[in-house]
Design a protein around this motif. Sequence first.
Motif, PDB file in Angstrom:
ATOM      1  N   ASP A 175       0.013  -0.948 -73.514  1.00 59.36           N
ATOM      2  CA  ASP A 175       0.846   0.150 -73.049  1.00 59.36           C
ATOM      3  C   ASP A 175       2.275   0.086 -73.568  1.00 59.36           C
ATOM      4  O   ASP A 175       2.983   1.087 -73.529  1.00 59.36           O
ATOM      5  N   TYR A 176       2.729  -1.083 -74.062  1.00 61.02           N
ATOM      6  CA  TYR A 176       4.014  -1.088 -74.769  1.00 61.02           C
ATOM      7  C   TYR A 176       3.905  -0.184 -75.994  1.00 61.02           C
ATOM      8  O   TYR A 176       4.771   0.634 -76.274  1.00 61.02           O
ATOM      9  N   THR A 179       3.446   3.481 -75.014  1.00 58.60           N
ATOM     10  CA  THR A 179       4.715   4.072 -74.595  1.00 58.60           C
ATOM     11  C   THR A 179       5.513   4.534 -75.806  1.00 58.60           C
ATOM     12  O   THR A 179       5.985   5.673 -75.854  1.00 58.60           O
TER      13      THR A 179
ATOM     14  N   PHE B  93       3.159   4.921 -67.453  1.00 54.39           N
ATOM     15  CA  PHE B  93       1.907   4.194 -67.229  1.00 54.39           C
ATOM     16  C   PHE B  93       1.924   3.475 -65.894  1.00 54.39           C
ATOM     17  O   PHE B  93       2.978   3.247 -65.300  1.00 54.39           O
ATOM     18  N   TYR B  96       3.909  -1.949 -65.574  1.00 51.68           N
ATOM     19  CA  TYR B  96       5.323  -1.905 -65.946  1.00 51.68           C
ATOM     20  C   TYR B  96       5.448  -1.943 -67.460  1.00 51.68           C
ATOM     21  O   TYR B  96       4.996  -2.875 -68.104  1.00 51.68           O
ATOM     22  N   THR B  97       6.083  -0.911 -68.023  1.00 49.71           N
ATOM     23  CA  THR B  97       6.185  -0.866 -69.480  1.00 49.71           C
ATOM     24  C   THR B  97       7.627  -0.834 -69.958  1.00 49.71           C
ATOM     25  O   THR B  97       7.880  -0.570 -71.115  1.00 49.71           O
ATOM     26  N   SER B  98       8.598  -1.090 -69.071  1.00 52.88           N
ATOM     27  CA  SER B  98       9.967  -1.195 -69.587  1.00 52.88           C
ATOM     28  C   SER B  98       9.992  -2.402 -70.511  1.00 52.88           C
ATOM     29  O   SER B  98       9.502  -3.467 -70.167  1.00 52.88           O
ATOM     30  N   PHE B  99      10.549  -2.211 -71.706  1.00 52.99           N
ATOM     31  CA  PHE B  99      10.559  -3.295 -72.682  1.00 52.99           C
ATOM     32  C   PHE B  99      11.459  -4.422 -72.208  1.00 52.99           C
ATOM     33  O   PHE B  99      12.653  -4.212 -72.001  1.00 52.99           O
ATOM     34  N   LYS B 151      11.783  -0.821 -62.086  1.00 56.55           N
ATOM     35  CA  LYS B 151      11.174  -0.801 -63.425  1.00 56.55           C
ATOM     36  C   LYS B 151      10.506   0.550 -63.673  1.00 56.55           C
ATOM     37  O   LYS B 151      10.603   1.099 -64.772  1.00 56.55           O
TER      38      LYS B 151
END
Lengths: 279, 271
Positions: A175-176, A179, B93, B96-99, B151
């Motif tokens: 999902d990274y 995104t 999503f 958690y997809t915060s980089f 997040k």
Amino acid sequence: MTAPVTTQAGQSVAVSKRRWFEFNKPITPASAIWLALSAWVAFFGLWEFAVLMEVTNAVLLPGPVTVLTSFVELFTEKNYLADIGMSLYRVLASFTLACLLAVPLGILMGTFRSVEAFFNPLVSAFRYLPAPSFIPLLLMWLGAGESQKLALLFLGVVWFLITLIMDYAKSLPADYINTALTLGGNRRQVLWTVVVPAMLPNVLIAMRQMLAVSWTYLVIAEIVAADSGIGAMMMRAKRFVHIDEIMAGIVTIGLLGLLFDILLRAAQRLLFPYLETKE
Amino acid sequence: MIADNPQQKSHSKLLLEQVSKEYPISGGDRLLAVSDVSFDVIENEVCVLLGPSGCGKSTILHMMAGLNDPTAGRLTLDGREIHGPSRDRGMVFQGYTSFPWLTVEQNVEYGMRLNKVPPAERRQRVDFFIDRVNLTRFRKAYPKQLSGGMKQRVAIARMLANAPEISLMDEPFGALDAETRWHMQELLLDIIDDSQMTVVMVTHDIPEALFLADRIVFLSSHPGRIKEILTMDFKQGRRITNKEELIETPGYIEIEREILHMMREEASDEE
Ligand SMILES: Nc1ncnc2c1ncn2[C@@H]1O[C@H](COP(=O)(O)OP(=O)(O)OP(=O)(O)O)[C@@H](O)[C@H]1O
Ligand SMILES: [Mg+2]
């Protein structure tokens, strides 16, 4: 659960009671240091004790003090620093070359199934060939010089390094990437702004794991054919039955390995302060 | 608080026509995850996909995002067929997809950088959306310093700052505790309402669906197909952005009961 400490005798005992064997309970840093130290003291103590009791011939088993004094002799009279420098150069040069190939290739193989399908059968096969079995070939192709040793060390780590990095790249959260794609990223952007930064900490971990293996092949390379380096010193010492110097060589390699591990851990903390701290 | 629902002129934004999706599974078999699904998402509406676990909600959302191709049928956004992901269709999503390697503000800025938005505009939009999700105090923080709810707010701000045509959200609050979830739902509805977004949101939480939805597409499972499309008539064309008020609105209990009943039917079909 821990009850509040009260002055009632019975309860305060229950609270402060510490047991050595508790499942998954952390111990205090102080007791961790004490435990580690006592293991070392016990080790050296037993060693010295065995020497004093003359368990074997004193020539074959010198005590820790003898080994320590041989260090001084090695550094002052036998130019040991040059040997250490040579070994360091061999490990670091060959490891850098291995990383230059393995890091980009491993990342690409873990990211694109087509690249994996092309390279992986080859890489997996090579992984099963013991690097030392190439020594006779390398000696004939490259002679007994530096390039032969660098080649052996390179072959010893590169396949495993590729596989490790590939596995790390494969386990990046999908999902990274999704995104970045839904934000409008093209393939090149996703590779450089998501896959690469997400992989960097893992690359360092893979390097830490494989550097230890590199030292193993260094000793093999230097024992086979070398006139300099820690392994060569140990072979010279063998000829004159200087067991203390052989042991000093082993200790040196252990200490250097430990030093690099500490350095790479520190680099991990410095370079990637944003990582969740595990343990 | 009661706001006007801007969903009056019903222009259909996203259209699904006889969409099916099969997954290859082990042994050469194929699993029909989504079967012959047709519906549309109207401009400026919140369309909630609701249904039991495994009914194909995520699969439908991924096809809308272009992350997954349908096996049959077609999906169009404003009449253009969807092929692959694009910035038109932003997505949040469940995980958690915060980089983790970027700070909050760098995360929010990320999509605009990809799309070469000029720096001045970028900065202005970062400020606006970080403020909108109440993270101004944390703009220099890394995700590891944030709670789960924060997040997800970063992920929402990052998507919104990129100005998508439609926002797709796959159980964005699924991993949050009940209270945080509540606050997030109210905040989200507030944002949706004043920035006139078109939203498709997946959930399997009935109160969440009723609170956020203008329309609910209820899916049944194995294979996933539309069981019913529910309009939120009891809201009388308004959005109620306060939970207590929603629950007290006449008609709420009835529709909640109706959905519970459908859920139970689905569950008994499984046996
Ligand atoms: N990549 C895949 N390969 C094979 N089968 C899949 C794949 N993705 C989903 N499925 C199957 O398709 C069906 C629908 O999955 P999907 O994830 O869309 O359901 P969902 O409604 O989002 O479920 P949940 O509420 O648990 O998130 C499930 O039976 C699932 O096992
Ligand atoms: Mg899902």
